[in-house]
Design a protein around this motif. Structure first.
Motif, mmCIF file in Angstrom:
data_model
loop_
_atom_site.group_PDB
_atom_site.id
_atom_site.type_symbol
_atom_site.label_atom_id
_atom_site.label_comp_id
_atom_site.label_asym_id
_atom_site.label_seq_id
_atom_site.Cartn_x
_atom_site.Cartn_y
_atom_site.Cartn_z
ATOM 1 N N LEU A 107 3.831 5.977 12.958
ATOM 2 C CA LEU A 107 4.322 4.611 12.766
ATOM 3 C C LEU A 107 3.509 3.604 13.574
ATOM 4 N N ILE A 108 3.099 3.999 14.770
ATOM 5 C CA ILE A 108 2.229 3.138 15.574
ATOM 6 C C ILE A 108 0.943 2.840 14.806
ATOM 7 N N HIS A 109 0.403 3.869 14.178
ATOM 8 C CA HIS A 109 -0.832 3.694 13.416
ATOM 9 C C HIS A 109 -0.602 2.794 12.203
ATOM 10 N N ARG A 110 0.488 3.027 11.470
ATOM 11 C CA ARG A 110 0.743 2.274 10.254
ATOM 12 C C ARG A 110 0.995 0.802 10.544
ATOM 13 N N LEU A 111 1.499 0.493 11.714
ATOM 14 C CA LEU A 111 1.728 -0.910 12.094
ATOM 15 C C LEU A 111 0.563 -1.478 12.905
ATOM 16 N N ALA A 112 -0.589 -0.739 12.898
ATOM 17 C CA ALA A 112 -1.824 -1.203 13.545
ATOM 18 C C ALA A 112 -1.616 -1.516 15.026
ATOM 19 N N LEU A 113 -0.933 -0.604 15.724
ATOM 20 C CA LEU A 113 -0.678 -0.775 17.148
ATOM 21 C C LEU A 113 -1.376 0.292 17.983
ATOM 22 N N ASP A 114 -2.360 0.977 17.392
ATOM 23 C CA ASP A 114 -3.011 2.098 18.078
ATOM 24 C C ASP A 114 -3.546 1.709 19.453
ATOM 25 N N SER A 115 -4.155 0.542 19.541
ATOM 26 C CA SER A 115 -4.780 0.140 20.808
ATOM 27 C C SER A 115 -3.747 -0.161 21.897
ATOM 28 N N LEU B 119 0.887 -3.882 3.746
ATOM 29 C CA LEU B 119 -0.069 -3.580 4.802
ATOM 30 C C LEU B 119 -1.473 -3.795 4.244
ATOM 31 N N PRO B 120 -2.172 -4.853 4.659
ATOM 32 C CA PRO B 120 -3.404 -5.264 3.979
ATOM 33 C C PRO B 120 -4.579 -4.331 4.176
ATOM 34 N N HIS B 121 -4.588 -3.570 5.271
ATOM 35 C CA HIS B 121 -5.728 -2.706 5.551
ATOM 36 C C HIS B 121 -5.567 -1.320 4.921
ATOM 37 N N LEU B 122 -4.428 -1.069 4.304
ATOM 38 C CA LEU B 122 -4.212 0.185 3.579
ATOM 39 C C LEU B 122 -4.436 -0.056 2.094
ATOM 40 N N THR B 123 -4.816 1.004 1.380
ATOM 41 C CA THR B 123 -4.995 0.886 -0.064
ATOM 42 C C THR B 123 -3.646 0.752 -0.751
ATOM 43 N N VAL B 124 -3.693 0.427 -2.029
ATOM 44 C CA VAL B 124 -2.473 0.359 -2.831
ATOM 45 C C VAL B 124 -1.718 1.685 -2.744
ATOM 46 N N GLU B 125 -2.422 2.783 -2.932
ATOM 47 C CA GLU B 125 -1.744 4.076 -2.930
ATOM 48 C C GLU B 125 -1.212 4.435 -1.555
ATOM 49 N N GLU B 126 -1.918 4.061 -0.490
ATOM 50 C CA GLU B 126 -1.413 4.324 0.856
ATOM 51 C C GLU B 126 -0.162 3.503 1.125
ATOM 52 N N ASN B 127 -0.109 2.270 0.638
ATOM 53 C CA ASN B 127 1.114 1.477 0.757
ATOM 54 C C ASN B 127 2.277 2.155 0.042
ATOM 55 N N LEU B 128 2.005 2.705 -1.136
ATOM 56 C CA LEU B 128 3.059 3.401 -1.875
ATOM 57 C C LEU B 128 3.529 4.643 -1.125
ATOM 58 N N MET B 129 2.601 5.375 -0.547
ATOM 59 C CA MET B 129 2.963 6.569 0.219
ATOM 60 C C MET B 129 3.823 6.195 1.428
ATOM 61 N N LEU B 130 3.539 5.025 2.016
ATOM 62 C CA LEU B 130 4.360 4.565 3.131
ATOM 63 C C LEU B 130 5.801 4.345 2.689
ATOM 64 N N ALA C 107 6.996 -2.053 -5.792
ATOM 65 C CA ALA C 107 6.714 -0.647 -6.072
ATOM 66 C C ALA C 107 6.917 0.200 -4.828
ATOM 67 N N ARG C 108 6.510 -0.313 -3.682
ATOM 68 C CA ARG C 108 6.662 0.434 -2.433
ATOM 69 C C ARG C 108 8.140 0.653 -2.104
ATOM 70 N N ALA C 109 8.963 -0.383 -2.314
ATOM 71 C CA ALA C 109 10.399 -0.227 -2.074
ATOM 72 C C ALA C 109 10.995 0.832 -2.997
ATOM 73 N N LEU C 110 10.528 0.872 -4.238
ATOM 74 C CA LEU C 110 11.049 1.845 -5.204
ATOM 75 C C LEU C 110 10.678 3.273 -4.842
ATOM 76 N N MET C 111 9.586 3.463 -4.094
ATOM 77 C CA MET C 111 9.155 4.813 -3.738
ATOM 78 C C MET C 111 10.160 5.535 -2.846
ATOM 79 N N SER C 112 11.081 4.789 -2.261
ATOM 80 C CA SER C 112 12.105 5.409 -1.421
ATOM 81 C C SER C 112 13.277 5.948 -2.238
ATOM 82 N N LYS C 113 13.258 5.709 -3.555
ATOM 83 C CA LYS C 113 14.362 6.102 -4.444
ATOM 84 C C LYS C 113 15.684 5.507 -3.962
#
Length: 361
Positions: A142-150, A215-226, A273-279
């Motif tokens: 989650l830290i990575h996905r929210l770009a907080l790694d540093s 999340l702008p730095h992730l691809t469309v499919e990575e956003n969906l996976m999130l 679409a991303r919200a729908l991926m959670s069913k």
């Protein structure tokens, strides 16, 4: 109490009133959201829509009325029970553990889903150690996905304001919520921080938030996976990605494109679409037409109609009253914290008072 299975209501808000001192913020609010329906909530700025959402989420305990979710009352639940029921939220004023690191703050959010007993880690039992490592890895993700790694090992109090906002969202997501409710997430930010936050906010599994917030730095499919982050059914996730691509063909064409390079309409499609991926059992759409050209607004509402036909229950908050009423089965008009009108959406669409106040007629 009538069961959820018997009456088919996913959310049933019953005569809820919330007062702050002598001020009534929510006044005798009643909403019935059947499974598989679209329900609209319209009203001007300051009408009390956010206060109503806060009460529904359980952050405020109303003085009167009841709130049933899936047939069970959630009124009066303490915060930890609300969280375990599948609701998480952020706060207008940041409430992080300042002396703990960013990673430790997110790990705190994971604790609500912990299976081992609190005392087991003290004795370094194998199951507890294994779960602790799983929690750490989930928090790092989650830290990575929210770009907080540093900032992972930095004290929360030392983070820039915008990073603290994202950290609070990461901690809320760590609870694996059914609803993620964001309370004034950009409050106190300068324009640059607000823009950055809008790009990183992640809506929980049943809300498509105002402002898109992909999340702008992730691809469309990575956003969906999130969007499917809390799921572990790999085959089902793959099938649902194909399903949302069929629903949003333009996203399939841009599946490996960075989210931040999409047009405004495409970003709105990705958020939905991303919200729908959670069913989700209930999809809450907050201003889905905001900032879009008329032709894209039509496309978004065509998709909302298609989701309705597929059986998805939708709560639509929308200032575009014309479009909201045209797509909804039933609607509520909220003014100064009180439902001023409700009924069949088509009847409200042709109501003289509604047309004069919201439709410019």
């Amino acid at each position: 109490m009538t069961s959820f299975a018997q009456n088919g209501l996913l959310l049933d808000v019953q005569h809820v009133t919330m007062r702050f001192g002598g001020i009534t913020a929510v006044n005798d609010l009643s909403m019935r959201i059947p499974t598989g329906s679209i329900t609209g909530l319209i009203g001007p700025n300051g009408a009390g829509k956010t206060k109503a959402f806060n009460v529904i989420s359980g952050f405020y305990n109303p003085q009167e009325g009841d709130i049933l979710f899936k047939g069970h009352s959630v009124k009066g639940f303490p915060p930890h029970r609300i969280c375990r029921a599948g609701m998480a939220r952020t706060f207008q004023n940041i409430r992080l553990f300042g002396s703990e690191t960013a990673l430790e703050n997110v790990m705190v959010g994971c604790q609500v889903r912990r299976k081992s007993q609190w005392w087991m880690p003290v004795f370094s039992l194998p199951n507890a150690r294994r779960e602790e490592e799983e929690i750490r890895e989930k928090a790092k993700g989650l830290i990575h996905r929210l770009a907080l790694d540093s900032y992972m090992n930095e004290k929360a109090s030392s983070l820039p304001y915008g990073a603290q906002r994202r950290l609070e969202i990461a901690r809320a997501l760590a609870t694996s919520p059914d609803f993620l409710l964001l309370d004034e997430p950009a409050a106190g930010m300068n324009p640059q921080e607000s823009t950055e936050l809008m790009r990183f906010i992640r809506r929980g599994i049943s809300v498509s938030p105002e402002g898109r917030r992909i999340l702008p730095h992730l691809t469309v499919e990575e956003n969906l996976m999130l969007g499917a982050y809390i799921r572990n059914d790999k085959e089902g996730i793959a099938q649902d990605i194909d399903w949302v691509y069929n629903l949003f063909p333009r996203l399939r064409e841009r599946s490996w494109q960075k989210g931040g390079t999409l047009s405004g309409g495409e970003q709105q499609m990705l958020a939905m679409a991303r919200a729908l991926m959670s069913k989700p059992r209930l999809l809450m759409l907050d201003e889905p037409s905001m900032g879009l050209a008329p032709i894209l607004v039509e496309q978004i509402f065509d998709i909302i109609r298609a989701l309705h036909k597929s059986g998805t229950t939708i709560l639509l908050v929308e200032q575009n009253a014309q479009m909201a009423l045209s797509v909804a089965n039933r609607a509520y008009v909220l003014e100064t914290g009180k439902i001023s009108m409700s009924g069949d959406a088509q009847e409200l669409l042709h109501n003289d008072a509604v047309r004069k106040a919201y439709l410019g007629a």
